[in-house]
Design a protein around this motif. Structure first.
Motif, PDB file in Angstrom:
ATOM      1  N   ASN A 115      -9.370 -11.902  16.541  1.00 32.93           N
ATOM      2  CA  ASN A 115      -9.610 -10.655  16.087  1.00 32.93           C
ATOM      3  C   ASN A 115     -10.312 -10.174  14.776  1.00 32.93           C
ATOM      4  O   ASN A 115     -10.651 -10.589  14.007  1.00 32.93           O
ATOM      5  CB  ASN A 115      -8.607  -9.897  15.721  1.00 32.93           C
ATOM      6  CG  ASN A 115      -7.527  -9.788  17.431  1.00 32.93           C
ATOM      7  OD1 ASN A 115      -7.475 -10.489  18.199  1.00 32.93           O
ATOM      8  ND2 ASN A 115      -5.669 -10.554  17.159  1.00 32.93           N
ATOM      9  N   SER A 116     -10.839  -8.267  15.081  1.00 36.98           N
ATOM     10  CA  SER A 116     -11.743  -8.212  14.664  1.00 36.98           C
ATOM     11  C   SER A 116     -12.752  -8.904  13.623  1.00 36.98           C
ATOM     12  O   SER A 116     -13.065  -9.280  12.566  1.00 36.98           O
ATOM     13  CB  SER A 116     -10.372  -7.649  12.686  1.00 36.98           C
ATOM     14  OG  SER A 116      -9.629  -7.278  13.141  1.00 36.98           O
TER      15      SER A 116
ATOM     16  N   ARG B 196      -6.666 -12.214  10.682  1.00 35.19           N
ATOM     17  CA  ARG B 196      -7.879 -11.999  11.934  1.00 35.19           C
ATOM     18  C   ARG B 196      -7.349 -13.286  12.406  1.00 35.19           C
ATOM     19  O   ARG B 196      -7.330 -12.520  14.038  1.00 35.19           O
ATOM     20  CB  ARG B 196      -8.825 -11.943  11.319  1.00 35.19           C
ATOM     21  CG  ARG B 196      -9.170 -10.728   9.793  1.00 35.19           C
ATOM     22  CD  ARG B 196     -10.700 -11.034   9.510  1.00 35.19           C
ATOM     23  NE  ARG B 196     -11.483 -11.881   9.470  1.00 35.19           N
ATOM     24  CZ  ARG B 196     -12.574 -12.382   9.618  1.00 35.19           C
ATOM     25  NH1 ARG B 196     -12.833 -11.675  10.875  1.00 35.19           N
ATOM     26  NH2 ARG B 196     -12.925 -13.471   9.649  1.00 35.19           N
TER      27      ARG B 196
ATOM     28  N   SER C  27     -12.858  -9.038  19.602  1.00 33.70           N
ATOM     29  CA  SER C  27     -11.394  -9.780  19.600  1.00 33.70           C
ATOM     30  C   SER C  27     -12.487 -11.315  21.052  1.00 33.70           C
ATOM     31  O   SER C  27     -12.994 -10.612  21.732  1.00 33.70           O
ATOM     32  CB  SER C  27     -10.458  -9.549  20.207  1.00 33.70           C
ATOM     33  OG  SER C  27     -10.068  -9.060  19.534  1.00 33.70           O
TER      34      SER C  27
ATOM     35  N   LYS D  72     -16.394 -10.143  12.502  1.00 34.48           N
ATOM     36  CA  LYS D  72     -17.938  -9.848  11.713  1.00 34.48           C
ATOM     37  C   LYS D  72     -18.713 -10.651  12.419  1.00 34.48           C
ATOM     38  O   LYS D  72     -18.220 -11.798  12.930  1.00 34.48           O
ATOM     39  CB  LYS D  72     -17.020 -10.226  10.609  1.00 34.48           C
ATOM     40  CG  LYS D  72     -15.902  -9.537  10.030  1.00 34.48           C
ATOM     41  CD  LYS D  72     -15.387 -10.160   8.670  1.00 34.48           C
ATOM     42  CE  LYS D  72     -14.317  -9.379   8.515  1.00 34.48           C
ATOM     43  NZ  LYS D  72     -13.682  -9.897   6.795  1.00 34.48           N
TER      44      LYS D  72
END
Length: 121
Positions: A83-84, A66, A17, A86
């Motif tokens: 968040n999360s 996200r 995050s 990639k």
């Protein structure tokens, strides 16, 4: 005019995050919308999240669920909680404000200098 300063970018591992912040200052009469855009190498700048003056929010499909945009109208700030994360979120993230300055008394679109977000293991 209106100046925007971003902070909070950096390097993070996938699944991690980050929180980006944007502060607007200068000759501001009013700010309508504040948003976050990003530009990855070789790609066009794209909208990530938008927070209008009417408290409506809009997100790119790729970040829904996200990322969360928030805004403090009293302080002329906006934040983006990511968040999360990639690897495909890697990009330079820009803060944008649609505002009326007390210099021109016209609506204009103002940009920050950008902050790098890199998602990599």
């Amino acid at each position: 005019q209106v100046q925007l300063v971003e902070s909070g970018g950096g390097l993070v591992q996938p699944g991690g995050s980050l929180r980006l912040s944007c502060a607007a200052s200068g000759s501001i009469f009013s700010i309508n919308a504040m948003g976050w855009y990003r530009q990855a190498p070789g790609k066009q700048r794209e909208l990530v999240a938008l927070f209008t003056n009417g408290r409506a929010t809009n997100y790119a499909d790729s970040v829904k669920g996200r990322f969360t945009i928030s805004r403090d109208n009293a302080k002329n700030t906006a934040s983006l909680q990511m968040n999360s994360l990639k690897p495909e979120d890697t990009a330079v993230y820009y803060c944008n404000a649609d505002a009326i300055s007390t210099i021109t008394w016209r609506a204009g679109s103002f940009w920050g200098q950008g902050t790098q977000v890199t998602v990599s293991s």
